[in-house]
Structure formats: structure tokens, C-alpha cells
Design a protein around this motif. Sequence first.
Motif, PDB file in Angstrom:
ATOM      1  N   CYS A  42      -0.879   5.371  -3.511  1.00  0.00           N
ATOM      2  CA  CYS A  42      -1.696   5.916  -4.222  1.00  0.00           C
ATOM      3  C   CYS A  42      -0.701   7.262  -4.408  1.00  0.00           C
ATOM      4  O   CYS A  42      -1.270   7.864  -5.467  1.00  0.00           O
ATOM      5  CB  CYS A  42      -3.534   5.799  -4.435  1.00  0.00           C
ATOM      6  SG  CYS A  42      -4.294   4.150  -3.933  1.00  0.00           S
ATOM      7  N   SER A  43      -1.143   8.186  -3.054  1.00  0.00           N
ATOM      8  CA  SER A  43      -0.163   9.688  -3.216  1.00  0.00           C
ATOM      9  C   SER A  43       0.622   9.631  -3.918  1.00  0.00           C
ATOM     10  O   SER A  43       1.445  10.602  -4.501  1.00  0.00           O
ATOM     11  CB  SER A  43      -0.915  10.398  -2.075  1.00  0.00           C
ATOM     12  OG  SER A  43      -0.233   9.713  -1.022  1.00  0.00           O
ATOM     13  N   ALA A  93       0.460  10.371 -13.698  1.00  0.00           N
ATOM     14  CA  ALA A  93      -0.918  10.321 -14.415  1.00  0.00           C
ATOM     15  C   ALA A  93      -0.827  11.721 -15.228  1.00  0.00           C
ATOM     16  O   ALA A  93      -0.383  12.275 -15.611  1.00  0.00           O
ATOM     17  CB  ALA A  93      -2.030  11.010 -13.007  1.00  0.00           C
ATOM     18  N   SER A  94      -1.534  11.334 -15.877  1.00  0.00           N
ATOM     19  CA  SER A  94      -1.225  11.943 -17.710  1.00  0.00           C
ATOM     20  C   SER A  94      -2.601  12.267 -17.895  1.00  0.00           C
ATOM     21  O   SER A  94      -3.616  12.047 -17.093  1.00  0.00           O
ATOM     22  CB  SER A  94      -0.546  11.190 -18.568  1.00  0.00           C
ATOM     23  OG  SER A  94      -1.624   9.800 -18.846  1.00  0.00           O
ATOM     24  N   ALA A  95      -2.161  13.610 -18.574  1.00  0.00           N
ATOM     25  CA  ALA A  95      -3.398  13.785 -19.328  1.00  0.00           C
ATOM     26  C   ALA A  95      -4.063  13.204 -20.487  1.00  0.00           C
ATOM     27  O   ALA A  95      -5.487  13.118 -20.206  1.00  0.00           O
ATOM     28  CB  ALA A  95      -3.005  14.952 -20.347  1.00  0.00           C
ATOM     29  N   PRO A 146     -14.548   1.474  -3.964  1.00  0.00           N
ATOM     30  CA  PRO A 146     -14.602   1.878  -5.252  1.00  0.00           C
ATOM     31  C   PRO A 146     -13.895   3.177  -4.770  1.00  0.00           C
ATOM     32  O   PRO A 146     -12.676   3.024  -6.326  1.00  0.00           O
ATOM     33  CB  PRO A 146     -15.311   2.144  -5.409  1.00  0.00           C
ATOM     34  CG  PRO A 146     -16.654   2.089  -4.526  1.00  0.00           C
ATOM     35  CD  PRO A 146     -16.292   1.171  -3.334  1.00  0.00           C
ATOM     36  N   ILE A 147     -13.664   3.632  -4.303  1.00  0.00           N
ATOM     37  CA  ILE A 147     -12.514   4.881  -4.224  1.00  0.00           C
ATOM     38  C   ILE A 147     -10.908   4.339  -4.475  1.00  0.00           C
ATOM     39  O   ILE A 147     -10.478   4.840  -5.325  1.00  0.00           O
ATOM     40  CB  ILE A 147     -12.160   5.868  -2.639  1.00  0.00           C
ATOM     41  CG1 ILE A 147     -14.084   6.123  -2.034  1.00  0.00           C
ATOM     42  CG2 ILE A 147     -11.828   6.653  -2.964  1.00  0.00           C
ATOM     43  CD1 ILE A 147     -14.588   6.205  -3.827  1.00  0.00           C
ATOM     44  N   THR A 148     -10.907   3.191  -3.620  1.00  0.00           N
ATOM     45  CA  THR A 148      -9.108   2.559  -3.776  1.00  0.00           C
ATOM     46  C   THR A 148      -8.836   2.139  -5.373  1.00  0.00           C
ATOM     47  O   THR A 148      -8.466   2.419  -5.150  1.00  0.00           O
ATOM     48  CB  THR A 148      -9.776   1.761  -2.969  1.00  0.00           C
ATOM     49  OG1 THR A 148      -9.570   2.072  -1.592  1.00  0.00           O
ATOM     50  CG2 THR A 148      -7.315   0.951  -2.739  1.00  0.00           C
ATOM     51  N   ALA A 149     -10.260   1.658  -5.876  1.00  0.00           N
ATOM     52  CA  ALA A 149      -9.781   1.289  -7.054  1.00  0.00           C
ATOM     53  C   ALA A 149     -10.081   2.346  -7.850  1.00  0.00           C
ATOM     54  O   ALA A 149      -9.687   2.164  -8.928  1.00  0.00           O
ATOM     55  CB  ALA A 149     -11.377   0.036  -7.448  1.00  0.00           C
ATOM     56  N   CYS A 152      -4.192   7.012 -11.283  1.00  0.00           N
ATOM     57  CA  CYS A 152      -3.465   7.444 -10.260  1.00  0.00           C
ATOM     58  C   CYS A 152      -1.962   6.940 -10.790  1.00  0.00           C
ATOM     59  O   CYS A 152      -1.147   6.350  -9.385  1.00  0.00           O
ATOM     60  CB  CYS A 152      -4.041   8.140  -9.235  1.00  0.00           C
ATOM     61  SG  CYS A 152      -4.907   9.148  -8.715  1.00  0.00           S
ATOM     62  N   LYS A 153      -1.730   6.266 -11.847  1.00  0.00           N
ATOM     63  CA  LYS A 153      -0.572   5.838 -11.937  1.00  0.00           C
ATOM     64  C   LYS A 153       0.975   6.394 -11.854  1.00  0.00           C
ATOM     65  O   LYS A 153       0.590   7.574 -12.401  1.00  0.00           O
ATOM     66  CB  LYS A 153      -0.583   4.561 -12.703  1.00  0.00           C
ATOM     67  CG  LYS A 153      -1.654   3.815 -12.553  1.00  0.00           C
ATOM     68  CD  LYS A 153      -2.055   2.503 -14.028  1.00  0.00           C
ATOM     69  CE  LYS A 153      -2.856   2.250 -13.657  1.00  0.00           C
ATOM     70  NZ  LYS A 153      -3.658   1.325 -14.969  1.00  0.00           N
TER      71      LYS A 153
END
Length: 155
Positions: free
Chosen positions: A26-27, A33-35, A145-148, A154-155
Motif C-alpha cells: 500500500c505504501s 492517490a489523487s485529490a 478495515p485499515i488494510t481495506a 491509496c492506489k
Amino acid sequence: MKTFALSGHIRNLTVALLALAALSGCSSQAGAASASTPSPSAPSASASADSSPSPSSGPFGGFATAAEMCSTISQEATGASLLPMSAAQGKTSELEQDKAELAATADKVPDSLKADFTAFKDTAIAGLSDQTVYSSGKFEKAMAPITAWLSTNCK
């Protein structure tokens, strides 16, 4: 072929490392990630004239950018999975700093994640004195839920 059962500490470490692997992807996507990240803040949340916006009420919570938001949330969630190792090694000052950083992140996450991240933080800290948090699956359930959220935002 010989098989063996993992002891409690090794099993917990394995769970933590698997969580680390799941979150590390994810990081690396944080910069993309966009606005247009959805913001769940409702107009009624700021309707009161005497209330000021919370640090987490913006589209990126209390973070300046989506990249910073995604990176910090991912790092703190991963770090929380490693708290028992710091405790086991007797690194008291490091452990207290890690707990403080986790709490600070919980205050800064976007409103859409605040309840889940706070519950996750509380579960992770409870796991320091109650190892059943890991063996019962409570930690994994709190992390889900954090991972989801990271996967979605955060793509």
C-alpha cells in the motif's frame, strides 16, 4: 516430511510479518492517490458556528498530501504489528515513542477511518499486555478495515 507446530511467540511474529507484507504494498502506491479521494464529511459536521474543524476533517485528514497520509497510515499500522517485539526486547522508551506515534496518527487520519484506526490502535496496545489479542484473531480483525481502507484510498 517433518511438520512442526509454531510456538506462541513465533506464531505472533509470523502474523506480524504477514501483516507487514500485506501493508507494504500500500505504501508504494501512496504517490498515486489523487485529490479525488472520497471525503465522507457531511455538511452537518461543520454546521455549528462555534465548532472548529478537527485536524482529520480534510480530504487527507491531518496530513498535507495523499502520499503522506497513505504512507504514514501504512507505516503506523505495520509498526503496530511489531509492538510486541519491542516490548519483548525491553525497549521501553522505543515502545512508548511507538505508542505515541500510533496515537498521533489516530488523531490525524481522515474521518472515514478514525473509528476503525482508533479501535485498531487500542487493540494493538492491549496486545502488549494480553497476548490473546494475537492468538484469538482480534488483532487481524482490527487490522482488516485499515488494510481495506488503504487498498481503496491509496492506489
